[in-house]
Design a protein around this motif. Structure first.
Motif, mmCIF file in Angstrom:
data_model
loop_
_atom_site.group_PDB
_atom_site.id
_atom_site.type_symbol
_atom_site.label_atom_id
_atom_site.label_comp_id
_atom_site.label_asym_id
_atom_site.label_seq_id
_atom_site.Cartn_x
_atom_site.Cartn_y
_atom_site.Cartn_z
ATOM 1 N N SER A 82 11.517 9.748 -3.678
ATOM 2 C CA SER A 82 10.470 10.640 -3.223
ATOM 3 C C SER A 82 9.788 11.199 -4.458
ATOM 4 O O SER A 82 10.440 11.745 -5.336
ATOM 5 N N SER A 83 8.483 11.001 -4.530
ATOM 6 C CA SER A 83 7.773 11.402 -5.737
ATOM 7 C C SER A 83 7.693 12.925 -5.786
ATOM 8 O O SER A 83 7.569 13.599 -4.779
ATOM 9 N N SER A 84 7.788 13.446 -6.993
ATOM 10 C CA SER A 84 7.739 14.892 -7.142
ATOM 11 C C SER A 84 7.206 15.235 -8.514
ATOM 12 O O SER A 84 7.284 14.433 -9.432
ATOM 13 N N VAL A 105 -7.706 1.393 -7.203
ATOM 14 C CA VAL A 105 -6.859 0.519 -6.384
ATOM 15 C C VAL A 105 -5.407 0.907 -6.628
ATOM 16 O O VAL A 105 -4.932 0.879 -7.766
ATOM 17 N N ASP A 106 -4.729 1.317 -5.551
ATOM 18 C CA ASP A 106 -3.338 1.758 -5.723
ATOM 19 C C ASP A 106 -2.467 1.212 -4.597
ATOM 20 O O ASP A 106 -2.962 0.712 -3.588
ATOM 21 N N ASP A 107 -1.156 1.325 -4.824
ATOM 22 C CA ASP A 107 -0.213 0.704 -3.879
ATOM 23 C C ASP A 107 0.019 1.529 -2.631
ATOM 24 O O ASP A 107 -0.063 1.027 -1.517
ATOM 25 N N ILE A 108 0.330 2.826 -2.810
ATOM 26 C CA ILE A 108 0.734 3.607 -1.641
ATOM 27 C C ILE A 108 0.378 5.076 -1.787
ATOM 28 O O ILE A 108 0.542 5.656 -2.858
ATOM 29 N N LEU A 109 -0.131 5.644 -0.722
ATOM 30 C CA LEU A 109 -0.484 7.060 -0.672
ATOM 31 C C LEU A 109 0.597 7.798 0.099
ATOM 32 O O LEU A 109 0.806 7.545 1.280
ATOM 33 N N GLU A 110 1.295 8.687 -0.622
ATOM 34 C CA GLU A 110 2.342 9.452 0.057
ATOM 35 C C GLU A 110 1.982 10.939 0.009
ATOM 36 O O GLU A 110 1.328 11.429 0.914
ATOM 37 N N THR A 111 2.359 11.645 -1.058
ATOM 38 C CA THR A 111 1.957 13.064 -1.136
ATOM 39 C C THR A 111 0.491 13.208 -1.548
ATOM 40 O O THR A 111 -0.120 14.244 -1.326
ATOM 41 N N GLY A 112 -0.029 12.181 -2.213
ATOM 42 C CA GLY A 112 -1.397 12.226 -2.697
ATOM 43 C C GLY A 112 -1.530 12.753 -4.111
ATOM 44 O O GLY A 112 -2.622 12.786 -4.666
ATOM 45 N N ARG A 113 -0.395 13.163 -4.716
ATOM 46 C CA ARG A 113 -0.477 13.750 -6.064
ATOM 47 C C ARG A 113 -0.983 12.754 -7.107
ATOM 48 O O ARG A 113 -1.773 13.108 -7.976
ATOM 49 N N THR A 114 -0.487 11.525 -7.038
ATOM 50 C CA THR A 114 -0.912 10.511 -8.012
ATOM 51 C C THR A 114 -2.412 10.257 -7.895
ATOM 52 O O THR A 114 -3.142 10.251 -8.891
ATOM 53 N N GLU A 137 -0.425 3.496 3.378
ATOM 54 C CA GLU A 137 -0.345 4.958 3.441
ATOM 55 C C GLU A 137 0.747 5.359 4.415
ATOM 56 O O GLU A 137 0.988 4.698 5.412
ATOM 57 N N LYS A 138 1.432 6.452 4.039
ATOM 58 C CA LYS A 138 2.456 7.030 4.917
ATOM 59 C C LYS A 138 1.850 8.270 5.541
ATOM 60 O O LYS A 138 1.764 9.310 4.888
ATOM 61 N N PRO A 139 1.417 8.195 6.784
ATOM 62 C CA PRO A 139 0.721 9.337 7.397
ATOM 63 C C PRO A 139 1.628 10.559 7.490
ATOM 64 O O PRO A 139 2.847 10.448 7.620
ATOM 65 N N ASP A 157 7.657 6.205 7.940
ATOM 66 C CA ASP A 157 8.232 6.918 6.800
ATOM 67 C C ASP A 157 9.511 6.237 6.320
ATOM 68 O O ASP A 157 10.615 6.709 6.585
ATOM 69 N N LYS A 158 9.329 5.110 5.632
ATOM 70 C CA LYS A 158 10.441 4.367 5.062
ATOM 71 C C LYS A 158 10.145 4.124 3.598
ATOM 72 O O LYS A 158 8.985 4.149 3.188
ATOM 73 N N PHE A 159 11.189 3.859 2.808
ATOM 74 C CA PHE A 159 10.958 3.524 1.408
ATOM 75 C C PHE A 159 10.703 2.022 1.314
ATOM 76 O O PHE A 159 11.603 1.212 1.525
ATOM 77 N N VAL A 160 9.462 1.663 0.998
ATOM 78 C CA VAL A 160 9.070 0.250 1.015
ATOM 79 C C VAL A 160 9.110 -0.365 -0.381
ATOM 80 O O VAL A 160 8.889 0.314 -1.379
ATOM 81 N N VAL A 161 9.388 -1.650 -0.404
ATOM 82 C CA VAL A 161 9.438 -2.405 -1.661
ATOM 83 C C VAL A 161 8.779 -3.767 -1.451
ATOM 84 O O VAL A 161 8.617 -4.224 -0.329
ATOM 85 N N GLY A 164 4.666 -5.766 -5.313
ATOM 86 C CA GLY A 164 4.316 -4.824 -6.382
ATOM 87 C C GLY A 164 5.089 -3.525 -6.328
ATOM 88 O O GLY A 164 5.312 -2.894 -7.361
ATOM 89 N N LEU A 165 5.513 -3.110 -5.122
ATOM 90 C CA LEU A 165 6.213 -1.826 -5.013
ATOM 91 C C LEU A 165 7.680 -1.975 -5.382
ATOM 92 O O LEU A 165 8.315 -2.977 -5.052
ATOM 93 N N ASP A 166 8.196 -0.947 -6.026
ATOM 94 C CA ASP A 166 9.531 -1.060 -6.610
ATOM 95 C C ASP A 166 10.497 -0.001 -6.108
ATOM 96 O O ASP A 166 10.108 1.045 -5.583
#
Ligand code: IMP
Ligand code: MG
Length: 183
Positions: A82-84, A105-114, A137-139, A157-161, A164-166
């Motif tokens: 979980s990004s923080s 261009v990005d992989d995934i939008l979660e909290t939106g901080r990145t 995106e994870k709504p 809401d799962k941790f995806v890989v 490109g995602l790690d």
């Protein structure tokens, strides 16, 4: 739904197959071409978006759209599932963004901080217009007010890989998107 085995013998349930991803990325290229007329610069956020970016630009090429492409490595403190915390720039862009239309261009939008960090940085550097293409995106998890213009898939809401995602810099090479069922 098919299940694949990673090299570490872990079972990765598949969310989107390589074929499903290809079809959706083709669709996103068409949406981008329709909404961004003229010249633009792709800012691909590494490392997670390398495969998506490579496929997206080939789909853009197929419909005669020819963006310039640059890369920036962003990461958040505290690597975990979980990004923080704060976002930092690793490898920076080479190209000038001043006055340019930029497509992040990005992989995934979660909290939106990145994404929020990237948008603010590009604005500070004088980008004329900023559009955003997110593969996933994870709504319901946004913590800042950002929105993608183009979204590949909304996911549970799962941790995806994969694709490109790690997880700890593993699984990036998978040609499909799956999830780790421990999270
Ligand atoms: P945000 O800053 O919270 O929106 O998180 C975006 C970044 O967190 C992404 O660019 C990924 O690097 C990472 N991330 C968030 N969710 C996942 C996931 O499910 N799998 C892999 N990485 C993720
Ligand atoms: Mg990542």
């Amino acid at each position: 739904m098919a299940v694949k085995r990673a090299p570490d013998k872990r079972t990765i349930p598949v969310l989107f197959t390589a074929t499903e991803i290809r079809e959706r990325v083709e669709g996103m290229a068409a949406e981008i071409a329709a909404k961004i007329p003229g010249d633009f610069l792709i800012v691909s956020l590494l490392r997670g978006s390398f495969m998506f970016t490579a496929d997206l630009v080939r789909e853009l090429y197929a419909i005669s759209v020819h963006p310039q492409i640059d890369f920036m490595t962003l990461s958040s403190y505290g690597e975990s599932t979980s990004s923080s915390g704060a976002v930092v720039v690793g490898r920076d862009l080479t190209d000038e963004v001043k006055g340019r239309t930029v497509l992040i261009v990005d992989d995934i939008l979660e909290t939106g901080r990145t994404l929020n960090f990237a948008i603010n940085l590009l604005k500070e550097r004088g980008a004329a217009d900023i559009k955003i293409a997110m593969l996933l995106e994870k709504p319901g998890k946004l913590q800042v007010d950002v929105k993608a213009d183009f979204v590949g898939f909304s996911i549970p809401d799962k941790f995806v890989v994969g694709y490109g995602l790690d997880y700890a810099n593993h699984y990036r090479e998978l040609p499909f998107i799956g999830y780790l069922d421990v999270h």
